[in-house]
Scaffold this motif. Structure first.
Motif, PDB file in Angstrom:
ATOM      1  N   THR A  51       8.507  68.789  64.562  1.00 18.73           N
ATOM      2  CA  THR A  51       7.464  69.630  63.616  1.00 18.73           C
ATOM      3  C   THR A  51       6.140  69.077  64.031  1.00 18.73           C
ATOM      4  N   ASP A 285       0.166  75.040  54.865  1.00 14.90           N
ATOM      5  CA  ASP A 285       0.720  75.807  55.905  1.00 14.90           C
ATOM      6  C   ASP A 285      -0.193  75.721  57.151  1.00 14.90           C
ATOM      7  N   THR A 311       5.540  79.009  62.345  1.00 17.37           N
ATOM      8  CA  THR A 311       6.461  78.252  62.013  1.00 17.37           C
ATOM      9  C   THR A 311       6.099  76.717  61.689  1.00 17.37           C
ATOM     10  N   ASN A 312       7.082  75.817  61.400  1.00 16.43           N
ATOM     11  CA  ASN A 312       6.497  74.371  61.387  1.00 16.43           C
ATOM     12  C   ASN A 312       6.697  73.681  62.734  1.00 16.43           C
TER      13      ASN A 312
END
Lengths: 390, 137
Positions: A51, A285, A311-312
């Motif tokens: 991540t 985010d 996405t992360n």
């Protein structure tokens, strides 16, 4: 007819495993070949499987010396995607840690250069003066190396005001010691004759090879990301870019020695001006998009590009460290010099292989990846080929 | 006391092998030599060839390209030789254990006598580890 002298891969003078071949005729070096790739860790692929938060810890481990530079550049790239700017206090704190890192990196190089020249006193002095800087880093961030201190949007921990007088004392002491070291090194006729006029890199060659950082500034190329593309708190403090026109080993050494003085100046001003307030801008985010972050690491410009798909995890994380561009300049530098100067010339760019290692994965038809033995066989074949050519 | 343990009792000479470390461990090893930590008071010093060494200090995750050289270096060392795995990467592979170029960790390839974990281990930890190793030998 030239003879080949191999240096490495595990040579007492070199810290890291790398293999240099010198093609010599008598005492004179005619050409050189460098074989890298022993520290390739597949960092870019690993970054895609982690991540964004974990990525910062991963890129820190590209190199143990310039870990703050890489994590700052990656943080800047993520901030570029999201479009946030860190608070003022975070900008100043980041600048202080980054300049402390420059101090210990340059002092480390001075010590290693002394070790290569055969001056163990310089090595011991340099490393003795470096220790308090590591103490200062430990006081601020909690670790001597790999600080885990930068984070997208700011820094991870706040610093108590009580420690700044202690750190100012360390910097003052370091400043004095640097003055003494500059005097001692530049007054020594033996060191001067070993450095002056040795391994000259002309300005044209430096631009042609795309050299960065002190290597380029020692050849008269006036580039510095800190001034050219402002980041952190560099535009709010008073400092100079050190440029030396000669391009020999002495010029690069002088650039590094004087840069330590400039870094002391920057740190003192940053501590004086340090504003209060929050240390991080929250990032919730990370949207789809791409971002770029580049900063001036101790060895030159360190560049990070991150593409996010919403996405992360990053979709692509491209990293480029300065040594990758500085290493090829060894070739024009070493041509025509004697063998005894070759290792010194190689060390003058302050090579850091762990930053540099990269490998092209050849897998056109779904065949398994090449193993280490295959790569070594390839390398041996290349050597044979070159041997036949000469 | 046999000849072997007598030989290990006093000065240990250390050969440092970088098998793909990020420099942090290597610099902490050199830090041990400098005036503040001064590892030479235990009679230890770094030597340039593994043929002179009593201890083989391996730092870094082992990459595929360096793998045959690690094994070759171990085979060249005069036995008995104590092997120390240094740092998180040397002990387990650390953050790089999922990488495609990972061929280690060190104890999969050669027998290891002591582990010094940490990323990077502090010089105090390195000195502590090697002094404990001296007691064990």
């Amino acid at each position: 007819m030239s003879t080949i002298i191999p240096i490495g891969p595990f040579h007492p003078v070199l810290e890291e495993p790398e293999y240099i071949q010198l093609y010599v005729n008598g005492e004179t070096v005619e050409s050189a070949d460098i074989d890298l790739g022993r520290i390739h860790r597949g960092m870019e692929l690993l970054a895609q499987e982690k991540t964004f938060d974990q990525d910062i810890f991963l890129v820190e481990r590209i190199c143990g010396i310039c870990s703050a530079s890489h994590s700052w550049a990656a943080s800047l790239a993520i901030e570029d995607i999201v479009g946030v700017t860190p608070p003022d206090r975070a900008r100043y704190l980041r600048t202080i840690v980054h300049e402390l890192e420059r101090l210990h990196s340059h002092m480390l190089w001075v010590g290693l250069a002394g070790h290569i020249l055969g001056y163990w006193t310089v090595f011991m002095w340099g490393w003795k003066y470096r220790e308090p800087v590591l103490d200062a880093l430990e006081m601020i961030t909690g670790n001597r190396q790999h600080y885990a201190w930068y984070k997208a949007g700011g820094v991870r921990r706040d610093v108590a005001d009580e420690i700044w007088p202690e750190i100012l004392k360390i910097i003052d002491e370091f400043d004095k010691n640097t003055d003494m070291l500059i005097g001692a090194i530049l007054d020594d006729p033996v060191i001067l004759s070993r450095l002056k006029g040795v391994g000259i890199l002309t300005k044209e060659d430096a631009i042609h090879y795309g050299c960065l950082g002190p290597t380029a500034r020692g050849s008269g190329v006036d580039i510095d990301v800190r001034r050219d593309d402002d980041y952190g708190a560099y535009s709010e403090v008073d400092w100079d870019v050190i440029v030396q026109p000669d391009g020999d080993c002495l010029a690069v050494s002088v650039v590094r020695l004087l840069e330590m003085k400039e870094a002391c100046k920057i740190i003192k001003q940053c501590i004086e001006k340090l504003p209060g307030g929050p240390i991080v801008t929250e990032i919730r985010d990370i949207p789809r998009g791409e971002g770029v972050g580049h900063i001036e690491a101790p060895r030159g410009e360190s560049f990070h590009y991150i593409r996010s798909n919403g996405t992360n995890m990053p979709e692509r994380h491209k990293m480029r460290a300065p040594t990758f561009l500085n290493i090829p300049s060894f070739r024009p530098r070493v041509k025509g010099e004697t063998i005894s100067d070759a290792v010194l010339i190689f060390a003058v760019i302050d090579p850091c292989y762990s930053c540099t290692e990269r490998m092209a994965v050849l897998d056109p038809s779904g065949k398994p990846f090449m193993t280490g033995q295959d790569l070594i066989k390839l390398s041996h074949e290349k050597t044979e080929k070159l041997r036949r050519e000469f | 006391m046999g000849a072997t343990s007598w030989g290990f009792k006093k000065s240990l000479w250390v050969f440092h092998l970088n098998a793909g470390a990020c420099n942090a461990c290597d610099i902490e090893v050199l830090d041990c030599l400098c005036p503040r930590f001064d590892i030479e008071r235990f009679g230890m010093k770094l030597v340039g060839s593994v043929k002179h060494a009593d201890v083989l200090l391996v730092s870094g995750f082992v990459s595929r390209k360096v793998l045959p050289q690690v094994i070759e270096t171990y085979e060249q060392a005069p036995k008995p030789v104590a092997v120390v795995a240094l740092g998180s990467c040397g002990c387990t592979g650390g953050i790089f254990r999922d990488g495609y170029n990972f061929a280690g960790p060190v104890d999969k390839l050669i027998p290891v006598d002591a582990y010094i974990p940490g990323c990077p281990p502090r010089p105090e930890a390195i000195i502590d580890g090697i002094v404990k190793l001296m007691g064990k030998l």
